[in-house]
Write a protein that holds these residues in place. Structure first.
Motif, PDB file in Angstrom:
ATOM      1  N   ARG A   1      -1.556  10.563  -9.017  1.00 39.49           N
ATOM      2  CA  ARG A   1      -3.006  10.382  -8.950  1.00 39.49           C
ATOM      3  C   ARG A   1      -3.609  11.193  -7.813  1.00 39.49           C
ATOM      4  O   ARG A   1      -4.694  11.767  -7.947  1.00 39.49           O
ATOM      5  N   LYS A   2      -2.930  11.271  -6.692  1.00 37.43           N
ATOM      6  CA  LYS A   2      -3.459  11.989  -5.527  1.00 37.43           C
ATOM      7  C   LYS A   2      -2.942  13.416  -5.426  1.00 37.43           C
ATOM      8  O   LYS A   2      -3.369  14.158  -4.535  1.00 37.43           O
ATOM      9  N   MET A   3      -1.970  13.767  -6.293  1.00 38.57           N
ATOM     10  CA  MET A   3      -1.367  15.097  -6.294  1.00 38.57           C
ATOM     11  C   MET A   3      -0.657  15.395  -4.973  1.00 38.57           C
ATOM     12  O   MET A   3      -0.440  16.538  -4.599  1.00 38.57           O
ATOM     13  N   VAL A   4      -0.301  14.348  -4.252  1.00 37.72           N
ATOM     14  CA  VAL A   4       0.461  14.455  -2.995  1.00 37.72           C
ATOM     15  C   VAL A   4       1.471  13.317  -2.995  1.00 37.72           C
ATOM     16  O   VAL A   4       1.155  12.193  -3.396  1.00 37.72           O
ATOM     17  N   LEU A   5       2.697  13.617  -2.537  1.00 39.69           N
ATOM     18  CA  LEU A   5       3.719  12.574  -2.518  1.00 39.69           C
ATOM     19  C   LEU A   5       3.274  11.401  -1.641  1.00 39.69           C
ATOM     20  O   LEU A   5       2.827  11.574  -0.511  1.00 39.69           O
ATOM     21  N   GLN A   6       3.407  10.203  -2.210  1.00 42.50           N
ATOM     22  CA  GLN A   6       3.021   8.974  -1.518  1.00 42.50           C
ATOM     23  C   GLN A   6       4.240   8.060  -1.364  1.00 42.50           C
ATOM     24  O   GLN A   6       5.046   7.916  -2.286  1.00 42.50           O
ATOM     25  N   THR A   7       4.367   7.442  -0.199  1.00 42.44           N
ATOM     26  CA  THR A   7       5.484   6.538   0.102  1.00 42.44           C
ATOM     27  C   THR A   7       4.989   5.094   0.090  1.00 42.44           C
ATOM     28  O   THR A   7       3.900   4.780   0.601  1.00 42.44           O
TER      29      THR A   7
ATOM     30  N   ARG B   1      11.685   5.471  -2.094  1.00 45.63           N
ATOM     31  CA  ARG B   1      10.474   4.766  -1.702  1.00 45.63           C
ATOM     32  C   ARG B   1       9.222   5.501  -2.166  1.00 45.63           C
ATOM     33  O   ARG B   1       8.102   5.068  -1.881  1.00 45.63           O
ATOM     34  N   ILE B   2       9.370   6.591  -2.868  1.00 42.80           N
ATOM     35  CA  ILE B   2       8.206   7.346  -3.346  1.00 42.80           C
ATOM     36  C   ILE B   2       7.512   6.566  -4.469  1.00 42.80           C
ATOM     37  O   ILE B   2       8.158   6.070  -5.392  1.00 42.80           O
ATOM     38  N   ASN B   3       6.206   6.457  -4.375  1.00 42.00           N
ATOM     39  CA  ASN B   3       5.404   5.833  -5.414  1.00 42.00           C
ATOM     40  C   ASN B   3       4.889   6.951  -6.315  1.00 42.00           C
ATOM     41  O   ASN B   3       3.963   7.682  -5.983  1.00 42.00           O
ATOM     42  N   TRP B   4       5.527   7.093  -7.510  1.00 42.91           N
ATOM     43  CA  TRP B   4       5.256   8.247  -8.376  1.00 42.91           C
ATOM     44  C   TRP B   4       3.872   8.161  -9.001  1.00 42.91           C
ATOM     45  O   TRP B   4       3.202   9.188  -9.190  1.00 42.91           O
ATOM     46  N   LYS B   5       3.406   6.970  -9.324  1.00 45.88           N
ATOM     47  CA  LYS B   5       2.077   6.851  -9.923  1.00 45.88           C
ATOM     48  C   LYS B   5       0.994   7.254  -8.925  1.00 45.88           C
ATOM     49  O   LYS B   5       0.063   7.993  -9.257  1.00 45.88           O
ATOM     50  N   ALA B   6       1.112   6.767  -7.694  1.00 42.05           N
ATOM     51  CA  ALA B   6       0.127   7.138  -6.679  1.00 42.05           C
ATOM     52  C   ALA B   6       0.223   8.614  -6.338  1.00 42.05           C
ATOM     53  O   ALA B   6      -0.802   9.269  -6.075  1.00 42.05           O
ATOM     54  N   SER B   7       1.451   9.170  -6.360  1.00 38.89           N
ATOM     55  CA  SER B   7       1.618  10.593  -6.060  1.00 38.89           C
ATOM     56  C   SER B   7       0.953  11.449  -7.120  1.00 38.89           C
ATOM     57  O   SER B   7       0.311  12.470  -6.812  1.00 38.89           O
TER      58      SER B   7
ATOM     59  N   GLY C   1       0.822  -1.195   0.000  1.00 38.98           N
ATOM     60  CA  GLY C   1       0.000   0.000   0.000  1.00 38.98           C
ATOM     61  C   GLY C   1       0.862   1.253   0.000  1.00 38.98           C
ATOM     62  O   GLY C   1       2.079   1.195  -0.202  1.00 38.98           O
ATOM     63  N   THR C   2       0.241   2.381   0.229  1.00 34.23           N
ATOM     64  CA  THR C   2       0.962   3.660   0.271  1.00 34.23           C
ATOM     65  C   THR C   2       0.441   4.494   1.432  1.00 34.23           C
ATOM     66  O   THR C   2      -0.644   4.231   1.970  1.00 34.23           O
ATOM     67  N   ARG C   3       1.224   5.482   1.798  1.00 33.30           N
ATOM     68  CA  ARG C   3       0.830   6.462   2.815  1.00 33.30           C
ATOM     69  C   ARG C   3       1.439   7.806   2.422  1.00 33.30           C
ATOM     70  O   ARG C   3       2.260   7.883   1.491  1.00 33.30           O
ATOM     71  N   ASP C   4       1.051   8.848   3.133  1.00 39.71           N
ATOM     72  CA  ASP C   4       1.588  10.177   2.843  1.00 39.71           C
ATOM     73  C   ASP C   4       3.086  10.220   3.135  1.00 39.71           C
ATOM     74  O   ASP C   4       3.579   9.604   4.088  1.00 39.71           O
ATOM     75  N   TYR C   5       3.798  10.976   2.318  1.00 42.79           N
ATOM     76  CA  TYR C   5       5.253  11.084   2.430  1.00 42.79           C
ATOM     77  C   TYR C   5       5.634  11.873   3.688  1.00 42.79           C
ATOM     78  O   TYR C   5       4.991  12.856   4.055  1.00 42.79           O
ATOM     79  N   LEU C   6       6.693  11.393   4.364  1.00 42.74           N
ATOM     80  CA  LEU C   6       7.260  12.081   5.519  1.00 42.74           C
ATOM     81  C   LEU C   6       8.676  12.513   5.195  1.00 42.74           C
ATOM     82  O   LEU C   6       9.375  11.872   4.393  1.00 42.74           O
ATOM     83  N   PRO C   7       9.138  13.598   5.801  1.00 39.52           N
ATOM     84  CA  PRO C   7      10.498  14.064   5.499  1.00 39.52           C
ATOM     85  C   PRO C   7      11.582  13.024   5.795  1.00 39.52           C
ATOM     86  O   PRO C   7      12.662  13.049   5.186  1.00 39.52           O
ATOM     87  N   THR C   8      11.313  12.095   6.676  1.00 38.57           N
ATOM     88  CA  THR C   8      12.322  11.083   7.026  1.00 38.57           C
ATOM     89  C   THR C   8      12.329   9.909   6.056  1.00 38.57           C
ATOM     90  O   THR C   8      13.204   9.037   6.133  1.00 38.57           O
ATOM     91  N   ASP C   9      11.372   9.852   5.127  1.00 37.45           N
ATOM     92  CA  ASP C   9      11.316   8.737   4.185  1.00 37.45           C
ATOM     93  C   ASP C   9      12.404   8.850   3.141  1.00 37.45           C
ATOM     94  O   ASP C   9      12.777   9.957   2.706  1.00 37.45           O
TER      95      ASP C   9
END
Length: 398
Positions: free
Chosen positions: A233-239, A225-231, A213-221
């Motif tokens: 689609r949601k217009m927000v960085l997803q990890t 590990r960024i999921n560019w397709k999900a990011s 799955g994915t979750r919202d990106y955190l500065p420590t990530d």
């Protein structure tokens, strides 16, 4: 041949037959039809009695179907015995059944001698008739109960003797009564801290073969590990999120010996081992059992390989139910030595029972290899799982 037959004739029958023979001879000298009829009647009764005793039971068949039923303490069940008679009718017989006292009848009269239950029932069956006899019982204590013996006592109509039929084959009816579990404290302390393949909420290791799955990106990530397709689609960085995994698996080493005999704490060991098996089953943790009861085959002791699932749990409970104070044992050190040489090591080892100094020397090698070692202890009739402490001076002295 299913039945062993023992014929017991009354001595009075021989005397009666001889008397009938004398009456028959005397009737010719005194020309008495009454005496002739009496002698003939006596000989007929004696001959019929002998024929009945010798041939009764021929054609009596017992359906010796293999059955193994499993129970918990307090459950109700029944022995079901089916007979088919293809010979002479059997009237006013008495059927005696002997079985182990792990189960006892919950109605009717019975006796217990040397841990064997003796039940007697009336038995009558006509020619070419099939009957079913049921003996209801209740599971009273942990153990394996088998029907050990079936005897049928058949008296003659006139009381001049008996025929005893004893079933000679091994009777394939068993009732397994599982142990009653007792709570084992500190079971959660056995968790491994090594990477592996089993899901865990608390592991530091992740399965990088695929995200779950994915979750919202955190500065420590990490950036990779960024999921560019999900990011997009949601217009927000997803990890990406991965399943957390660790090494899992436990071997239950159970020493039922106390010197040259079986320990008096056998029921405690079986009950606590069953509770630990239930714990592993609920959490889908593979588990294995090694118990120093002698066994035929490649493994000289009772051994259940590492596994999981409902069927695996049932096999372990079967083994625990069959252990008793008459079980043949092998030295515990021999069990550990064979396991170390021939069987795979699991990440966690749990010892239950008496731990000898000779066993400590081999257990220390597992500890040096990074295996988690725990010991089951008894405290105020409660079970407690604690980290195993091995005194180095004992190991060095060995």
């Amino acid at each position: 041949m299913q039945w062993k037959k023992i014929v017991i004739e009354d001595r009075f029958l021989s005397i009666l037959a001889f008397l009938g023979f004398l009456l028959l001879i005397a009737s010719f000298y005194i020309n008495s039809w009454l005496m002739f009829g009496a002698g003939l009647m006596i000989l007929f009764i004696a001959g019929g009695n002998t024929y009945y005793l010798k041939h009764i039971g021929e054609g009596l068949l017992f359906d010796n179907e293999r059955k193994r039923n499993r129970f918990f303490i307090g459950d109700k069940g029944e022995w079901t015995l089916q007979f088919l008679n293809q010979g002479l009718p059997i009237m006013k017989g008495n059927l005696s059944i002997y079985f182990d006292s792990a189960v006892v009848p919950f109605s009717g009269e019975y006796h217990i001698h040397s841990s064997k239950v003796d039940v007697s029932l009336p038995f009558s069956v006509g020619q070419k008739e099939k009957i079913t006899i049921t003996i209801p019982f209740v599971a009273e204590k942990r153990g394996l109960s088998k029907i050990r013996k079936i005897e049928l006592h058949i008296p003659h109509f006139f009381g001049f003797g008996d025929t005893i039929l004893e079933f000679t084959d091994v009777i394939n009816m068993e009732a397994l009564v599982y142990p009653k579990t007792i709570a084992v404290q500190n079971m959660d302390k056995h968790k491994s801290v090594k990477p592996g393949h089993n899901p865990s909420f608390f592991s530091l290791f992740e399965d990088n073969m695929g995200p779950i799955g994915t979750r919202d990106y955190l500065p420590t990530d990490s950036f990779n590990r960024i999921n560019w397709k999900a990011s997009a689609r949601k217009m927000v960085l997803q990890t990406k999120e991965y399943e957390r995994i660790n090494e899992a698996g436990a071997v239950l080493f159970v020493n039922i010996s106390d010197g040259y005999s079986v320990t008096s704490k056998l029921e405690f060991l079986m009950s606590s081992t069953a509770e630990m098996a239930y714990y592993f089953h609920r959490r889908n943790i593979p588990f294995s059992l090694c118990m120093n009861i002698r066994s035929a085959g490649f493994t000289p002791f009772t051994y259940l390989p590492l596994g999981s699932g409902k069927d695996h749990l049932q096999k372990l409970l079967d083994l625990l139910a069959m252990a008793d104070f008459h079980s043949p044992t092998i030295p515990y050190e021999q069990l550990l030595f064979f396991y170390k040489r021939h069987l795979p090591i699991a990440p966690t080892m749990i010892h239950a029972g008496i731990r000898t100094a000779g066993a400590d020397a081999m257990i220390q090698e597992w500890k040096n290899a990074g295996v988690q070692l725990f010991e089951l202890r008894s405290h105020n009739e409660q079970a407690l799982l604690e980290p195993m402490n091995i005194l180095l001076k004992d190991v060095a002295g060995k």
